[in-house]
Design an enzyme around this catalytic site. Structure first.
Site, PDB file in Angstrom:
ATOM      1  N   ARG A   1       0.833  -1.199   0.000  1.00 49.30           N
ATOM      2  CA  ARG A   1       0.000   0.000   0.000  1.00 49.30           C
ATOM      3  C   ARG A   1       0.871   1.254   0.000  1.00 49.30           C
ATOM      4  O   ARG A   1       1.743   1.428   0.845  1.00 49.30           O
ATOM      5  CB  ARG A   1      -0.924   0.023   1.220  1.00 49.30           C
ATOM      6  CG  ARG A   1      -1.987   1.129   1.153  1.00 49.30           C
ATOM      7  CD  ARG A   1      -2.938   1.070   2.345  1.00 49.30           C
ATOM      8  NE  ARG A   1      -3.539  -0.245   2.511  1.00 49.30           N
ATOM      9  CZ  ARG A   1      -4.557  -0.723   1.793  1.00 49.30           C
ATOM     10  NH1 ARG A   1      -5.088   0.024   0.837  1.00 49.30           N
ATOM     11  NH2 ARG A   1      -5.043  -1.923   2.033  1.00 49.30           N
TER      12      ARG A   1
ATOM     13  N   GLU B   1       0.456  -7.885  -3.888  1.00 54.88           N
ATOM     14  CA  GLU B   1      -0.743  -7.061  -4.107  1.00 54.88           C
ATOM     15  C   GLU B   1      -0.390  -5.585  -4.068  1.00 54.88           C
ATOM     16  O   GLU B   1       0.325  -5.147  -3.167  1.00 54.88           O
ATOM     17  CB  GLU B   1      -1.767  -7.372  -3.009  1.00 54.88           C
ATOM     18  CG  GLU B   1      -2.864  -6.338  -2.835  1.00 54.88           C
ATOM     19  CD  GLU B   1      -3.621  -6.487  -1.520  1.00 54.88           C
ATOM     20  OE1 GLU B   1      -4.295  -5.505  -1.128  1.00 54.88           O
ATOM     21  OE2 GLU B   1      -3.548  -7.550  -0.888  1.00 54.88           O
TER      22      GLU B   1
ATOM     23  N   THR C   1      -7.910  -3.534  -2.485  1.00 52.33           N
ATOM     24  CA  THR C   1      -8.885  -2.456  -2.343  1.00 52.33           C
ATOM     25  C   THR C   1      -9.653  -2.273  -3.654  1.00 52.33           C
ATOM     26  O   THR C   1      -9.923  -1.153  -4.099  1.00 52.33           O
ATOM     27  CB  THR C   1      -8.213  -1.138  -1.891  1.00 52.33           C
ATOM     28  OG1 THR C   1      -7.225  -1.430  -0.880  1.00 52.33           O
ATOM     29  CG2 THR C   1      -9.231  -0.193  -1.261  1.00 52.33           C
TER      30      THR C   1
ATOM     31  N   LYS D   1     -10.467 -13.495   2.959  1.00 55.80           N
ATOM     32  CA  LYS D   1      -9.577 -12.664   3.771  1.00 55.80           C
ATOM     33  C   LYS D   1     -10.346 -12.242   5.019  1.00 55.80           C
ATOM     34  O   LYS D   1     -11.402 -11.608   4.911  1.00 55.80           O
ATOM     35  CB  LYS D   1      -9.171 -11.476   2.897  1.00 55.80           C
ATOM     36  CG  LYS D   1      -8.668 -10.243   3.558  1.00 55.80           C
ATOM     37  CD  LYS D   1      -8.343  -9.225   2.452  1.00 55.80           C
ATOM     38  CE  LYS D   1      -8.310  -7.823   2.983  1.00 55.80           C
ATOM     39  NZ  LYS D   1      -7.921  -6.849   1.947  1.00 55.80           N
TER      40      LYS D   1
ATOM     41  N   GLY E   1      -2.587  -6.269  11.125  1.00 60.98           N
ATOM     42  CA  GLY E   1      -1.912  -6.441  12.401  1.00 60.98           C
ATOM     43  C   GLY E   1      -1.082  -7.708  12.518  1.00 60.98           C
ATOM     44  O   GLY E   1      -0.673  -8.075  13.620  1.00 60.98           O
TER      45      GLY E   1
ATOM     46  N   GLY F   1       0.743  -6.280   5.708  1.00 58.38           N
ATOM     47  CA  GLY F   1       0.783  -4.883   5.328  1.00 58.38           C
ATOM     48  C   GLY F   1       1.960  -4.139   5.917  1.00 58.38           C
ATOM     49  O   GLY F   1       3.113  -4.364   5.545  1.00 58.38           O
ATOM     50  N   SER F   2       1.693  -3.249   6.886  1.00 61.27           N
ATOM     51  CA  SER F   2       2.701  -2.298   7.340  1.00 61.27           C
ATOM     52  C   SER F   2       3.873  -2.932   8.075  1.00 61.27           C
ATOM     53  O   SER F   2       4.939  -2.320   8.182  1.00 61.27           O
ATOM     54  CB  SER F   2       2.048  -1.234   8.231  1.00 61.27           C
ATOM     55  OG  SER F   2       1.429  -1.836   9.357  1.00 61.27           O
TER      56      SER F   2
END
Length: 208
Positions: free
Chosen positions: A21, A44, A73, A133, A163, A183-184
């Protein structure tokens, strides 16, 4: 090989989806190399990233045969068509819009919608979802996933997203998680390939 079969093979090698992202097209290939070098086979690019279709196209060309590329998204049917035209074969969403799922399935693409409840999960399955998901995982728990696993078809994969870190994957896996979206903890805007490479390796190592 069909797109679904290619996804299944990639998932069997490494059931982790890298979520980039905020990545920019001029940096996405280097980040992709760091991921693939680390063992990732599923990447992704969320549609709310800068010029996401350009990034999808670059990744699809660069990693053909080495990784399955898709967009996240994805909220509308017209976006499904745009991702496909760019070379993406995975359609990932935060929600379970049956129109998006059905359009993805009809195009032969991998569909990974986001679900939180059994009602959403079964509606997504009926619409043609390839896997599910569990999102946001921060608002759920391994106990919830285990309860959902008890009623879902045994071959329907469920991936917590949100998370997830290398040190909290085991409880989810013990509850029946088939894989994860990352993700992050793996990538944030501004991360270089050198930032991503050790994180990718740590996630793959955590699979055991």
């Amino acid at each position: 090989m069909s797109h679904i079969a290619a996804f299944d093979a990639a998932f069997a090698r490494c059931p982790l989806i890298a979520i980039l992202r905020g990545v920019k097209p001029d940096e996405v290939e280097a980040v992709g190399e760091a991921l693939v070098d680390g063992g990732f086979t599923l990447i992704e690019v969320p549609m709310n990233s800068p010029e996401p279709l350009d990034s999808v196209a670059r990744l699809a060309r660069r990693f053909e045969g080495r990784a399955v590329i898709g967009a996240g998204t994805v909220l509308r049917v017209d976006q499904v068509d745009a991702v496909r035209a760019a070379g993406g074969t995975m359609i990932i969403s935060p929600n379970a819009d049956t129109r998006v799922i059905a359009a993805s399935a009809a195009a032969g693409l991998v569909s990974l919608p986001g679900v939180v409840t059994p009602t959403e999960a079964f509606a997504a399955i009926d619409a043609g979802a390839t896997a599910l998901k569990l999102f946001p995982a921060e608002g759920s728990s391994p106990a919830v996933l285990k309860a959902m696993r008890a009623v879902l078809p045994k071959d329907m994969r469920l991936l917590p997203v949100g998370g997830i870190a290398p040190d909290n994957m085991d409880p989810w896996r013990e509850a029946g998680a088939a894989g994860f979206g990352l993700g992050s903890a793996l990538y944030k805007p501004g991360f270089t390939a050198d930032d991503v490479r050790p994180r990718a390796r740590a996630f793959v190592a955590a699979l055991g």
